[in-house]
Motif scaffolding. Structure first.
Motif, PDB file in Angstrom:
ATOM      1  N   GLU A 253       0.835  -1.204   0.000  1.00  0.00           N
ATOM      2  CA  GLU A 253       0.000   0.000   0.000  1.00  0.00           C
ATOM      3  C   GLU A 253       0.870   1.254   0.000  1.00  0.00           C
ATOM      4  OE1 GLU A 253      -3.356  -0.176   2.886  1.00  0.00           O
ATOM      5  OE2 GLU A 253      -2.547  -2.161   3.351  1.00  0.00           O
ATOM      6  N   LEU A 254       1.933   1.209   0.783  1.00  0.00           N
ATOM      7  CA  LEU A 254       2.844   2.349   0.839  1.00  0.00           C
ATOM      8  C   LEU A 254       3.479   2.606  -0.524  1.00  0.00           C
ATOM      9  CD1 LEU A 254       4.466   4.501   2.361  1.00  0.00           C
ATOM     10  CD2 LEU A 254       6.063   2.703   3.051  1.00  0.00           C
ATOM     11  N   ARG A 255       3.922   1.549  -1.184  1.00  0.00           N
ATOM     12  CA  ARG A 255       4.525   1.682  -2.510  1.00  0.00           C
ATOM     13  C   ARG A 255       3.553   2.332  -3.492  1.00  0.00           C
ATOM     14  NH1 ARG A 255       8.998  -1.813  -3.854  1.00  0.00           N
ATOM     15  NH2 ARG A 255       8.272  -1.733  -6.004  1.00  0.00           N
ATOM     16  N   ASP A 256       2.280   1.947  -3.404  1.00  0.00           N
ATOM     17  CA  ASP A 256       1.279   2.503  -4.304  1.00  0.00           C
ATOM     18  C   ASP A 256       1.131   4.012  -4.108  1.00  0.00           C
ATOM     19  OD1 ASP A 256       0.759   0.058  -5.445  1.00  0.00           O
ATOM     20  OD2 ASP A 256      -1.026  -0.351  -4.230  1.00  0.00           O
ATOM     21  N   VAL A 257       1.146   4.439  -2.852  1.00  0.00           N
ATOM     22  CA  VAL A 257       1.007   5.877  -2.588  1.00  0.00           C
ATOM     23  C   VAL A 257       2.237   6.631  -3.070  1.00  0.00           C
ATOM     24  CG1 VAL A 257       0.685   7.648  -0.813  1.00  0.00           C
ATOM     25  CG2 VAL A 257      -0.528   5.469  -0.629  1.00  0.00           C
ATOM     26  N   TYR A 258       3.432   6.096  -2.803  1.00  0.00           N
ATOM     27  CA  TYR A 258       4.652   6.715  -3.333  1.00  0.00           C
ATOM     28  C   TYR A 258       4.551   6.869  -4.857  1.00  0.00           C
ATOM     29  CZ  TYR A 258       7.655   6.121   0.875  1.00  0.00           C
ATOM     30  OH  TYR A 258       8.245   6.205   2.105  1.00  0.00           O
ATOM     31  N   ALA A 259       4.127   5.788  -5.524  1.00  0.00           N
ATOM     32  CA  ALA A 259       4.094   5.772  -6.990  1.00  0.00           C
ATOM     33  C   ALA A 259       3.156   6.830  -7.549  1.00  0.00           C
ATOM     34  CB  ALA A 259       3.690   4.387  -7.484  1.00  0.00           C
ATOM     35  N   LYS A 260       2.085   7.140  -6.826  1.00  0.00           N
ATOM     36  CA  LYS A 260       1.092   8.094  -7.308  1.00  0.00           C
ATOM     37  C   LYS A 260       1.404   9.536  -6.923  1.00  0.00           C
ATOM     38  CE  LYS A 260      -2.636   4.672  -6.933  1.00  0.00           C
ATOM     39  NZ  LYS A 260      -3.839   4.283  -6.147  1.00  0.00           N
ATOM     40  N   SER A 261       2.263   9.730  -5.921  1.00  0.00           N
ATOM     41  CA  SER A 261       2.483  11.069  -5.371  1.00  0.00           C
ATOM     42  C   SER A 261       3.517  11.861  -6.170  1.00  0.00           C
ATOM     43  CB  SER A 261       2.931  10.967  -3.913  1.00  0.00           C
ATOM     44  OG  SER A 261       1.941  10.333  -3.130  1.00  0.00           O
ATOM     45  N   LYS A 262       3.340  13.173  -6.176  1.00  0.00           N
ATOM     46  CA  LYS A 262       4.269  14.056  -6.883  1.00  0.00           C
ATOM     47  C   LYS A 262       5.296  14.691  -5.947  1.00  0.00           C
ATOM     48  CE  LYS A 262       1.125  15.438 -10.627  1.00  0.00           C
ATOM     49  NZ  LYS A 262       0.423  16.577 -11.276  1.00  0.00           N
ATOM     50  N   ILE A 263       4.900  14.930  -4.712  1.00  0.00           N
ATOM     51  CA  ILE A 263       5.748  15.672  -3.769  1.00  0.00           C
ATOM     52  C   ILE A 263       5.794  14.917  -2.443  1.00  0.00           C
ATOM     53  CG2 ILE A 263       6.009  17.833  -2.472  1.00  0.00           C
ATOM     54  CD1 ILE A 263       4.551  19.238  -4.800  1.00  0.00           C
ATOM     55  N   TYR A 264       6.956  14.962  -1.791  1.00  0.00           N
ATOM     56  CA  TYR A 264       7.133  14.325  -0.485  1.00  0.00           C
ATOM     57  C   TYR A 264       7.517  15.387   0.535  1.00  0.00           C
ATOM     58  CZ  TYR A 264       8.989  11.497   3.288  1.00  0.00           C
ATOM     59  OH  TYR A 264       9.210  10.952   4.521  1.00  0.00           O
ATOM     60  N   TRP A 265       6.807  15.424   1.662  1.00  0.00           N
ATOM     61  CA  TRP A 265       7.100  16.380   2.738  1.00  0.00           C
ATOM     62  C   TRP A 265       7.695  15.651   3.943  1.00  0.00           C
ATOM     63  CZ3 TRP A 265       2.307  20.097   3.632  1.00  0.00           C
ATOM     64  CH2 TRP A 265       2.330  21.099   2.650  1.00  0.00           C
ATOM     65  N   HIS A 266       8.592  16.346   4.647  1.00  0.00           N
ATOM     66  CA  HIS A 266       9.134  15.815   5.905  1.00  0.00           C
ATOM     67  C   HIS A 266       9.533  16.994   6.784  1.00  0.00           C
ATOM     68  CE1 HIS A 266      11.296  13.241   8.702  1.00  0.00           C
ATOM     69  NE2 HIS A 266      10.908  12.180   8.024  1.00  0.00           N
ATOM     70  N   GLY A 267       9.174  16.919   8.073  1.00  0.00           N
ATOM     71  CA  GLY A 267       9.391  18.075   8.944  1.00  0.00           C
ATOM     72  C   GLY A 267      10.161  17.810  10.214  1.00  0.00           C
ATOM     73  N   ALA A 268      10.757  16.619  10.371  1.00  0.00           N
ATOM     74  CA  ALA A 268      11.468  16.301  11.615  1.00  0.00           C
ATOM     75  C   ALA A 268      12.547  17.336  11.900  1.00  0.00           C
ATOM     76  CB  ALA A 268      12.078  14.910  11.539  1.00  0.00           C
ATOM     77  N   GLY A 269      12.592  17.807  13.126  1.00  0.00           N
ATOM     78  CA  GLY A 269      13.593  18.794  13.543  1.00  0.00           C
ATOM     79  C   GLY A 269      13.075  20.212  13.562  1.00  0.00           C
ATOM     80  N   PHE A 270      11.977  20.484  12.868  1.00  0.00           N
ATOM     81  CA  PHE A 270      11.447  21.845  12.822  1.00  0.00           C
ATOM     82  C   PHE A 270      11.004  22.291  14.219  1.00  0.00           C
ATOM     83  CE2 PHE A 270       7.803  24.739  12.563  1.00  0.00           C
ATOM     84  CZ  PHE A 270       8.410  25.805  11.911  1.00  0.00           C
ATOM     85  N   GLY A 271      11.385  23.516  14.576  1.00  0.00           N
ATOM     86  CA  GLY A 271      10.967  24.082  15.853  1.00  0.00           C
ATOM     87  C   GLY A 271      11.748  23.596  17.056  1.00  0.00           C
ATOM     88  N   GLU A 272      12.794  22.808  16.829  1.00  0.00           N
ATOM     89  CA  GLU A 272      13.602  22.266  17.924  1.00  0.00           C
ATOM     90  C   GLU A 272      14.935  23.010  18.026  1.00  0.00           C
ATOM     91  OE1 GLU A 272      12.413  20.068  19.903  1.00  0.00           O
ATOM     92  OE2 GLU A 272      10.739  19.221  18.756  1.00  0.00           O
ATOM     93  N   ASN A 273      15.507  23.006  19.219  1.00  0.00           N
ATOM     94  CA  ASN A 273      16.847  23.553  19.418  1.00  0.00           C
ATOM     95  C   ASN A 273      17.848  22.447  19.085  1.00  0.00           C
ATOM     96  OD1 ASN A 273      19.339  24.467  20.334  1.00  0.00           O
ATOM     97  ND2 ASN A 273      18.476  25.495  22.128  1.00  0.00           N
ATOM     98  N   LEU A 274      18.268  22.391  17.832  1.00  0.00           N
ATOM     99  CA  LEU A 274      19.097  21.279  17.368  1.00  0.00           C
ATOM    100  C   LEU A 274      20.558  21.412  17.783  1.00  0.00           C
ATOM    101  CD1 LEU A 274      17.541  20.716  13.837  1.00  0.00           C
ATOM    102  CD2 LEU A 274      17.024  19.548  15.989  1.00  0.00           C
ATOM    103  N   GLU A 275      20.962  22.588  18.203  1.00  0.00           N
ATOM    104  CA  GLU A 275      22.317  22.734  18.749  1.00  0.00           C
ATOM    105  C   GLU A 275      22.407  21.998  20.078  1.00  0.00           C
ATOM    106  OE1 GLU A 275      25.142  24.182  17.645  1.00  0.00           O
ATOM    107  OE2 GLU A 275      24.164  24.472  15.703  1.00  0.00           O
ATOM    108  N   ARG A 276      21.383  22.150  20.876  1.00  0.00           N
ATOM    109  CA  ARG A 276      21.358  21.509  22.193  1.00  0.00           C
ATOM    110  C   ARG A 276      20.881  20.057  22.113  1.00  0.00           C
ATOM    111  NH1 ARG A 276      17.408  24.438  25.982  1.00  0.00           N
ATOM    112  NH2 ARG A 276      15.903  23.208  24.776  1.00  0.00           N
ATOM    113  N   SER A 277      19.929  19.804  21.196  1.00  0.00           N
ATOM    114  CA  SER A 277      19.306  18.476  21.104  1.00  0.00           C
ATOM    115  C   SER A 277      19.297  17.998  19.658  1.00  0.00           C
ATOM    116  CB  SER A 277      17.880  18.529  21.665  1.00  0.00           C
ATOM    117  OG  SER A 277      17.864  19.011  22.986  1.00  0.00           O
ATOM    118  N   PRO A 278      20.466  17.631  19.113  1.00  0.00           N
ATOM    119  CA  PRO A 278      20.525  17.219  17.701  1.00  0.00           C
ATOM    120  C   PRO A 278      19.741  15.944  17.402  1.00  0.00           C
ATOM    121  CG  PRO A 278      22.597  16.723  18.820  1.00  0.00           C
ATOM    122  CD  PRO A 278      21.786  17.563  19.766  1.00  0.00           C
ATOM    123  N   GLN A 279      19.415  15.173  18.440  1.00  0.00           N
ATOM    124  CA  GLN A 279      18.688  13.920  18.236  1.00  0.00           C
ATOM    125  C   GLN A 279      17.281  14.137  17.690  1.00  0.00           C
ATOM    126  OE1 GLN A 279      19.519  15.216  21.172  1.00  0.00           O
ATOM    127  NE2 GLN A 279      17.916  14.925  22.714  1.00  0.00           N
TER     128      GLN A 279
END
Length: 350
Positions: free
Chosen positions: A236-262
């Protein structure tokens, strides 16, 4: 060789768990491979989640479970030629002939002590997903770790692309937050600004303790063209990838990555999966994502939600640019092929 694997997060069946099963599969052709885990159903669940046949892998009782004595761990693990152990942020005592410690994420809270030094003396190799993680691990532990990026299968399809934006990642309130709530809000704003005939699809696994987070996303998405799919099978995941035009990812947004790079994305397995299917990635500019995506060459890097909206709108409005980045994304994904991964994995064991 007799090779064992342990992953404390195995039941989450996320990207890190796919990494472990891929390693185990690569090495199972020429070796006897075992996973330390007590739930006998985990292999079937993993087969469904990742679309892989795991019949060459066996389960053994989890000698690393809470309450197990040091003597028990020694008695069991000393029978193995090699053990791969995914760290939960700590350094374990391992007693195989060869002991390999895997770090999925930075560990800024760890401090070297006489005890950690003693444990590290029995570790033959330290593996990291990305140079981003390696930089932190090497500095903290004073080691020279090996970077072994995850294996990503190519997703090829002749399906016609649809007006879909997809985001794939675990639904969690824990450390590995993917910021789906931020992506939902950005997409709602785009719709309110006049975006028509596009849909946002969120896909991910979740544990029982994170169900309330999924429910909050469903409530947040109400009356907008947003779909949320949980614990889907790999087909099912492969099917959605195959049909999609754009991929979004937001991990790390709004975090203090200097202090908490994890809190940044440690690598970006789903980003590469999406790229292999021709999705143009638009990902937050931090962590391992920067090793995968080159801004305006094979995707988009963003720093603010305003940038995400503007750059995504540009992709939607400029079909030529979208197609060019899509082609480059496919090409870039090829360096994470199975052949390279398995060869490097075998070299590490030998």
């Amino acid at each position: 060789m007799k090779i064992g694997f342990y992953d404390p997060y195995l039941d989450t069946l996320g990207g890190g768990e796919k990494y472990i099963f891929d390693l185990a599969l690569c090495l199972s052709n020429d070796n006897s491979v075992y996973i330390f885990w007590n739930d006998a159903s985990i292999l079937q669940k993993a087969e469904e989640r990742f679309g892989k046949k795991l019949n060459k892998i066996s389960l053994v009782p989890n000698t690393f479970s809470k309450g197990a004595s040091l003597f028990s761990k020694y008695r069991q693990t000393s029978k193995y030629d090699c053990i791969f152990y995914i760290s939960d942020g700590s350094i374990p005592l391992l007693f195989a002939e060869k002991n390999i410690l895997i770090f999925q994420f930075p560990i800024p809270w760890i401090r070297k002590t006489w005890l950690s030094n003693l444990k590290l003396k029995n570790i033959n190799n330290v593996i990291c997903y990305s140079n981003f993680v390696k930089e932190n691990i090497d500095k903290i532990l004073n080691v020279n770790s090996t970077v072994l990026p995850p294996l990503v299968e190519k997703i090829s399809s002749k399906e016609k692309k649809q007006n879909l934006i997809v985001s794939v990642g675990r639904f969690t309130k824990g450390m590995n937050k993917k910021k789906q709530e931020v992506l939902v809000e950005v997409f709602k704003e785009m719709v309110d600004d006049g975006l028509k005939n596009w849909k946002l699809v969120l896909i991910g696994s979740h544990l029982a303790g994170d169900l309330d987070f999924v429910e909050s996303l469903i409530k947040q998405s109400n009356e907008y063209p947003i779909e949320i799919h949980t614990n889907v099978k790999y087909d099912e995941l492969r099917d959605v990838y195959a049909k999609s035009k754009i991929y979004w990812h937001g991990a790390g947004f709004g975090e203090n990555l200097e202090r908490s790079p994890q809190f940044a994305e440690h690598f970006g397995i789903t980003t590469v999966e999406a790229m292999s299917a021709g999705c143009v990635p638009a990902v937050f500019n931090a962590g391992g994502q920067k090793e995968i995506v080159t801004n305006e060459k094979n995707g988009i890097l963003w720093n603010t939600t305003v940038e995400l909206k503007e750059k995504t709108k540009k992709l939607i409005d400029d079909e030529k640019l979208l197609n060019e980045l899509s082609l480059n994304a496919r090409k870039s994904s090829e360096k994470f092929s199975g052949d390279n991964f398995c060869k490097e994995a075998r070299d590490i064991v030998l």
